[in-house]
Design an enzyme around this catalytic site. Sequence first.
Site, mmCIF file in Angstrom:
data_model
loop_
_atom_site.group_PDB
_atom_site.id
_atom_site.type_symbol
_atom_site.label_atom_id
_atom_site.label_comp_id
_atom_site.label_asym_id
_atom_site.label_seq_id
_atom_site.Cartn_x
_atom_site.Cartn_y
_atom_site.Cartn_z
ATOM 1 N N ASP A 99 -6.228 5.116 -5.032
ATOM 2 C CA ASP A 99 -6.252 4.045 -4.040
ATOM 3 C C ASP A 99 -5.076 3.140 -4.396
ATOM 4 O O ASP A 99 -5.102 2.442 -5.411
ATOM 5 C CB ASP A 99 -7.561 3.260 -4.080
ATOM 6 C CG ASP A 99 -7.732 2.395 -2.834
ATOM 7 O OD1 ASP A 99 -6.705 1.982 -2.269
ATOM 8 O OD2 ASP A 99 -8.879 2.131 -2.431
ATOM 9 N N ILE A 108 -3.803 0.402 -3.164
ATOM 10 C CA ILE A 108 -4.284 -0.970 -3.314
ATOM 11 C C ILE A 108 -5.743 -0.975 -2.895
ATOM 12 O O ILE A 108 -6.063 -0.899 -1.708
ATOM 13 C CB ILE A 108 -3.506 -1.993 -2.471
ATOM 14 C CG1 ILE A 108 -2.070 -2.132 -2.968
ATOM 15 C CG2 ILE A 108 -4.196 -3.357 -2.527
ATOM 16 C CD1 ILE A 108 -1.287 -3.216 -2.258
ATOM 17 N N ASP A 109 -6.633 -1.040 -3.861
ATOM 18 C CA ASP A 109 -8.056 -1.156 -3.574
ATOM 19 C C ASP A 109 -8.366 -2.636 -3.448
ATOM 20 O O ASP A 109 -8.104 -3.413 -4.362
ATOM 21 C CB ASP A 109 -8.868 -0.529 -4.719
ATOM 22 C CG ASP A 109 -10.354 -0.526 -4.411
ATOM 23 O OD1 ASP A 109 -10.710 -0.254 -3.251
ATOM 24 O OD2 ASP A 109 -11.150 -0.794 -5.324
ATOM 25 N N ASP A 143 -12.151 5.156 -3.866
ATOM 26 C CA ASP A 143 -12.717 3.817 -4.049
ATOM 27 C C ASP A 143 -13.541 3.691 -5.321
ATOM 28 O O ASP A 143 -13.978 2.587 -5.657
ATOM 29 C CB ASP A 143 -13.597 3.440 -2.850
ATOM 30 C CG ASP A 143 -12.783 3.078 -1.630
ATOM 31 O OD1 ASP A 143 -11.690 2.508 -1.793
ATOM 32 O OD2 ASP A 143 -13.232 3.368 -0.506
ATOM 33 N N THR A 190 -7.527 -4.386 -0.206
ATOM 34 C CA THR A 190 -6.366 -4.884 0.536
ATOM 35 C C THR A 190 -6.604 -6.275 1.104
ATOM 36 O O THR A 190 -5.695 -7.102 1.132
ATOM 37 C CB THR A 190 -5.995 -3.905 1.671
ATOM 38 O OG1 THR A 190 -5.898 -2.583 1.138
ATOM 39 C CG2 THR A 190 -4.686 -4.290 2.307
ATOM 40 N N ASP A 244 0.837 -1.204 0.000
ATOM 41 C CA ASP A 244 0.000 0.000 0.000
ATOM 42 C C ASP A 244 0.873 1.255 0.000
ATOM 43 O O ASP A 244 0.691 2.166 -0.815
ATOM 44 C CB ASP A 244 -0.898 0.047 1.242
ATOM 45 C CG ASP A 244 -2.067 -0.913 1.177
ATOM 46 O OD1 ASP A 244 -3.077 -0.552 0.578
ATOM 47 O OD2 ASP A 244 -1.947 -2.022 1.717
ATOM 48 N N GLU A 292 -5.231 7.435 -0.107
ATOM 49 C CA GLU A 292 -5.708 6.795 1.118
ATOM 50 C C GLU A 292 -4.704 6.833 2.263
ATOM 51 O O GLU A 292 -5.066 7.026 3.421
ATOM 52 C CB GLU A 292 -6.084 5.340 0.828
ATOM 53 C CG GLU A 292 -6.661 4.630 2.032
ATOM 54 C CD GLU A 292 -7.244 3.267 1.702
ATOM 55 O OE1 GLU A 292 -7.976 2.739 2.558
ATOM 56 O OE2 GLU A 292 -6.970 2.746 0.612
#
Length: 394
Positions: free
Chosen positions: A179, A181-182, A331, A184, A91, A116
Amino acid sequence: MICINGLSIAKPKITNSKSPFLAPLLFSNTKTSLVSFRPLSVSSSMSYEKELAAAKKAASLSARLCKKVQKALLQSDVQSKLDKSPVTVADYGSQALVSLVLQRELPSEPFSLVAEEDSGDLRKDDAQETLDRITKLVNDTLASDGSYGDSTLSKDDVLRAIDCGKSEGGSHGRHWVLDPIDGTKGFVRGDQYAIALGLLDEGKVVLGALACPNLPLASIADANQHALNGEVGCLFYAKLGAGTYMQSLDSSSAMKVQVSAIDNPEEASFFESYEAAHSMHDLSSSIAKKLGVKAPPVRIDSQAKYGALSRGDGAIYLRFPRAGYREKIWDHAAGYIVVTEAGGVAADAAGNPLDFSRGRYLDLDTGIIVTNQKLMPSLLKAVRESLEEKGSSL
């Protein structure tokens, strides 16, 4: 211009810098009818070609970093943020990498990033080993690309790059939305996740790149999110008024994609979140029953759902978070333009178009529904009836 903790200021003159990165880093509830869901026009002076190329490169390099981490995921990679959601070194590494690449590829543009993560936890004494790993990941990924020289970034450079994501966005100017890593939890499980990067211009999403490292290039309409045979790893990208394209993460050969043309709800299949905590599966089931949908839902993590929908793997995406949850713009921004430029429609539960101009959050009615133009009227009707039956419990 450069970024300092999400703020853009004039870039100072720096000489004899060996690194292309080090210099910049020193431092209403009105209801709207579906008629409004028409693509906005793009003038020749606002083509966003350079920005789209930068977004594709940033997302692709980030996917390379994330794939490396997921392949050898260790339990020590997973920390716990204040909200208890898992966050990995990927991330942070992904956010730093995207921030760095965008600033390098677009050096003359003001840089504002809504993202994020922030570096707060990484600055603690007990996080130095994690920070070392993140810094090495970022440097190794940049070195593997070969286009940014052989300079090495320090830990402070990486921390500053992460903290460029503190912008609040809004309706004025340009803001990148990320994001890193959308999905996670899907990433940690070895399932679907996405690197989701979009660009807002005066509050409108004008382009997006969606890297889905585990999504097969072939359709997942058979509800199998894993490819037993065949190529895996998709990059979806879209620019306002220019359509949506998909290519392999390992190839530059792209094909234009379109959402499903199904107009009979009974023939439609739908996507929803894998995690029941992320979306009310019982409400989605009620809506599907009213529509006469016969196929079981396809449950996968992340904005990979938007990508799959944009190429017609399914016809409907339903997301109804629990009461009190506020949707964040990162998101949905990249997925939104990927699916709408492919001919789809995205709205809240009342039919209002999604509004990304109000800062870091989406203010919307109850949930998000995505489908094609033909199915939207019947879908909205089923959503309204199901919500009325649920009543005030929602």
